[in-house]
Design an enzyme around this catalytic site. Sequence first.
Site, mmCIF file in Angstrom:
data_model
loop_
_atom_site.group_PDB
_atom_site.id
_atom_site.type_symbol
_atom_site.label_atom_id
_atom_site.label_comp_id
_atom_site.label_asym_id
_atom_site.label_seq_id
_atom_site.Cartn_x
_atom_site.Cartn_y
_atom_site.Cartn_z
ATOM 1 N N HIS A 80 0.801 -1.226 0.000
ATOM 2 C CA HIS A 80 0.000 0.000 0.000
ATOM 3 C C HIS A 80 0.832 1.273 0.000
ATOM 4 O O HIS A 80 0.309 2.361 -0.135
ATOM 5 C CB HIS A 80 -0.925 0.043 1.228
ATOM 6 C CG HIS A 80 -0.211 0.414 2.493
ATOM 7 N ND1 HIS A 80 0.516 -0.482 3.224
ATOM 8 C CD2 HIS A 80 -0.089 1.595 3.136
ATOM 9 C CE1 HIS A 80 1.052 0.122 4.274
ATOM 10 N NE2 HIS A 80 0.704 1.395 4.248
HETATM 11 C C1 UD1 Z 1 -2.121 6.029 5.130
HETATM 12 C C2 UD1 Z 1 -0.853 6.657 5.693
HETATM 13 C C3 UD1 Z 1 0.270 5.626 5.703
HETATM 14 C C4 UD1 Z 1 -0.154 4.352 6.431
HETATM 15 C C5 UD1 Z 1 -1.470 3.840 5.845
HETATM 16 C C6 UD1 Z 1 -1.946 2.664 6.654
HETATM 17 C C7 UD1 Z 1 -0.556 9.066 5.235
HETATM 18 C C8 UD1 Z 1 0.166 10.059 4.398
HETATM 19 N N1 UD1 Z 1 -0.409 7.768 4.860
HETATM 20 O O1 UD1 Z 1 -1.872 5.682 3.778
HETATM 21 O O2 UD1 Z 1 1.403 6.160 6.366
HETATM 22 O O3 UD1 Z 1 0.848 3.386 6.254
HETATM 23 O O4 UD1 Z 1 -2.457 4.878 5.893
HETATM 24 O O5 UD1 Z 1 -2.816 1.869 5.950
HETATM 25 O O6 UD1 Z 1 -1.224 9.433 6.164
HETATM 26 N N2 UD1 Z 1 -9.252 4.393 0.934
HETATM 27 C C9 UD1 Z 1 -10.506 3.832 0.884
HETATM 28 N N3 UD1 Z 1 -11.084 3.464 2.068
HETATM 29 C C10 UD1 Z 1 -10.495 3.638 3.269
HETATM 30 C C11 UD1 Z 1 -9.232 4.221 3.310
HETATM 31 C C12 UD1 Z 1 -8.612 4.589 2.137
HETATM 32 O O7 UD1 Z 1 -11.081 3.657 -0.194
HETATM 33 O O8 UD1 Z 1 -11.101 3.262 4.306
HETATM 34 C C13 UD1 Z 1 -8.615 4.781 -0.352
HETATM 35 C C14 UD1 Z 1 -9.077 6.157 -0.831
HETATM 36 O O9 UD1 Z 1 -9.077 6.134 -2.223
HETATM 37 C C15 UD1 Z 1 -7.952 7.047 -0.344
HETATM 38 C C16 UD1 Z 1 -6.734 6.136 -0.537
HETATM 39 O O10 UD1 Z 1 -7.212 4.850 -0.183
HETATM 40 O O11 UD1 Z 1 -7.846 8.238 -1.056
HETATM 41 C C17 UD1 Z 1 -5.523 6.487 0.293
HETATM 42 O O12 UD1 Z 1 -5.882 6.636 1.670
HETATM 43 P P1 UD1 Z 1 -4.977 7.570 2.616
HETATM 44 O O13 UD1 Z 1 -5.489 7.485 3.995
HETATM 45 O O14 UD1 Z 1 -4.816 8.898 1.999
HETATM 46 O O15 UD1 Z 1 -3.550 6.929 2.521
HETATM 47 P P2 UD1 Z 1 -3.075 5.433 2.771
HETATM 48 O O16 UD1 Z 1 -2.436 4.942 1.527
HETATM 49 O O17 UD1 Z 1 -4.141 4.633 3.373
HETATM 50 N N1 UDP Z 2 -3.619 -5.318 8.981
HETATM 51 C C1 UDP Z 2 -4.871 -5.858 9.207
HETATM 52 N N2 UDP Z 2 -5.598 -6.286 8.108
HETATM 53 C C2 UDP Z 2 -5.110 -6.201 6.832
HETATM 54 C C3 UDP Z 2 -3.815 -5.651 6.646
HETATM 55 C C4 UDP Z 2 -3.100 -5.207 7.754
HETATM 56 O O1 UDP Z 2 -5.350 -5.985 10.331
HETATM 57 O O2 UDP Z 2 -5.804 -6.590 5.897
HETATM 58 C C5 UDP Z 2 -2.856 -4.852 10.160
HETATM 59 C C6 UDP Z 2 -1.492 -5.455 10.306
HETATM 60 O O3 UDP Z 2 -1.550 -6.682 11.008
HETATM 61 C C7 UDP Z 2 -0.734 -4.376 11.073
HETATM 62 C C8 UDP Z 2 -1.359 -3.101 10.575
HETATM 63 O O4 UDP Z 2 -2.606 -3.463 9.979
HETATM 64 O O5 UDP Z 2 -0.976 -4.480 12.470
HETATM 65 C C9 UDP Z 2 -0.489 -2.461 9.564
HETATM 66 O O6 UDP Z 2 -1.170 -1.417 8.944
HETATM 67 P P1 UDP Z 2 -0.804 -0.902 7.489
HETATM 68 O O7 UDP Z 2 -0.036 -1.927 6.752
HETATM 69 O O8 UDP Z 2 -2.063 -0.410 6.889
HETATM 70 O O9 UDP Z 2 0.088 0.387 7.793
HETATM 71 P P2 UDP Z 2 1.605 0.626 8.228
HETATM 72 O O10 UDP Z 2 1.932 -0.221 9.387
HETATM 73 O O11 UDP Z 2 2.467 0.365 7.026
HETATM 74 O O12 UDP Z 2 1.621 2.093 8.535
#
Ligand code: UD1
Ligand code: UDP
Length: 372
Positions: free
Chosen positions: A211
């Site tokens: 991601h």
């Molecule tokens: C964010 C964090 C990242 C973290 C990740 C965990 C920032 C800059 N990034 O990245 O550090 O590792 O969360 O997962 O804050 N979306 C959905 N549904 C949701 C959430 C997201 O559809 O419930 C889609 C939307 O299109 C959204 C895109 O994902 O625009 C990105 O979501 P966003 O929260 O901006 O960034 P992440 O890639 O999730």
């Molecule tokens: N995780 C989860 N379900 C999923 C993918 C990840 O519960 O389908 C959990 C994972 O075990 C870990 C956390 O989400 O505890 C990590 O989050 P993510 O990878 O979104 O973000 P990051 O740690 O890179 O910021």
Amino acid sequence: MKIVTIVGARPQFIKAAAISRALRERRQAAGAAATVECIVHTGQHYDRNMSEVFFEEMDIPKPDYNLEIAGGSHGQMTGRMLEAVEAVLLQEKPDWLLIYGDTNSTLAGALAAAKLHIPVAHVEAGLRSFNMRMPEEVNRILADRVSTLLFCPTSTAVRNLQAEGVREGVHDVGDVMYDVSLFYRGLALERSTVLDALQLTEGHYVLATCHRAENTDDPLRLRGIVEALAVIARQVPVVLPLHPRTRKLLAEQGLIGALGAVKVIDPVSFLDMVRLEQSAQAIVTDSGGVQKEAYFFGVPCLTTRDETEWVETVEAGWNRLVGADAATIVGAYAGLQRPAARPLLYGDGHAADRILDLLEQQLRQDVSAVTA
Ligand code: UD1
Ligand code: UDP
């Protein structure tokens, strides 16, 4: 003591679960005099399987506020959150603002509190990738800069802060994610039925996640990871709980078909994720949390990045940085090994308690300094 906690993204719900549980235990022991936590969900993650499911499964109290701010550019999202968090802080007047990790929600919370002179406590302080192109690196450096208490998960994080001249308020407390993994590992074995549901055999599948913006937003890198997973999936089942961001970008770039036999599933609950991690033969990921959980559960990990904040897992031989080139990833998978030793690198499972002790202690010191 009153704490306002800011959460917004999946890993923050998981980290917050550790503190909320420790607070609940203290409340049961101390009764009405105990610390009050007000939880603010910024809304950054909003799908049921990216948000609500964690609150339910991990017994996190329902947020007191949901700001419902998601999407847009980084600046838009952070700016809108800053304004909304400020309004909550003016209303709640907490002793502490508690933030986790390095997301846009983290930064917005830190800035809002700092400008109101509300002390900020940062859980997961001091992590650095030394790559300022990562949005998370900007968020974490700025959040650390305005924090009064910096709770580091590792000694590397403490050293990173020292190198930046930050020494005051820095504490190596261990990793709340380690606390969480100890608490949920048994429950996952007991309750999760995900292996049966996906027809997976223990030790005979690879778990993958992807991601990170540097991978999803770079077509070459995304294609490299997809091709590698497709090749591995010809040898062993590969299961990929897909982040919504990645699903969208794979579809836009016409790459869903290129995943071949990879089992693409929706994001799973924490118990299912822990269960999938525990019995995987290997994990391929760009997630910070998943890299560490691979280590906690003794599963070799390939990290599809060029650097990591969790360098100890690499030094211990359990994690390898493989970038996003298909041939490199497949080659590294073929050469995977399980080192003999797995030292304790992330504390003793009591990080949350240590954090609460330090918050209470610092508040007592501040009060006595004012009344002296
Ligand atoms: C964010 C964090 C990242 C973290 C990740 C965990 C920032 C800059 N990034 O990245 O550090 O590792 O969360 O997962 O804050 N979306 C959905 N549904 C949701 C959430 C997201 O559809 O419930 C889609 C939307 O299109 C959204 C895109 O994902 O625009 C990105 O979501 P966003 O929260 O901006 O960034 P992440 O890639 O999730
Ligand atoms: N995780 C989860 N379900 C999923 C993918 C990840 O519960 O389908 C959990 C994972 O075990 C870990 C956390 O989400 O505890 C990590 O989050 P993510 O990878 O979104 O973000 P990051 O740690 O890179 O910021």
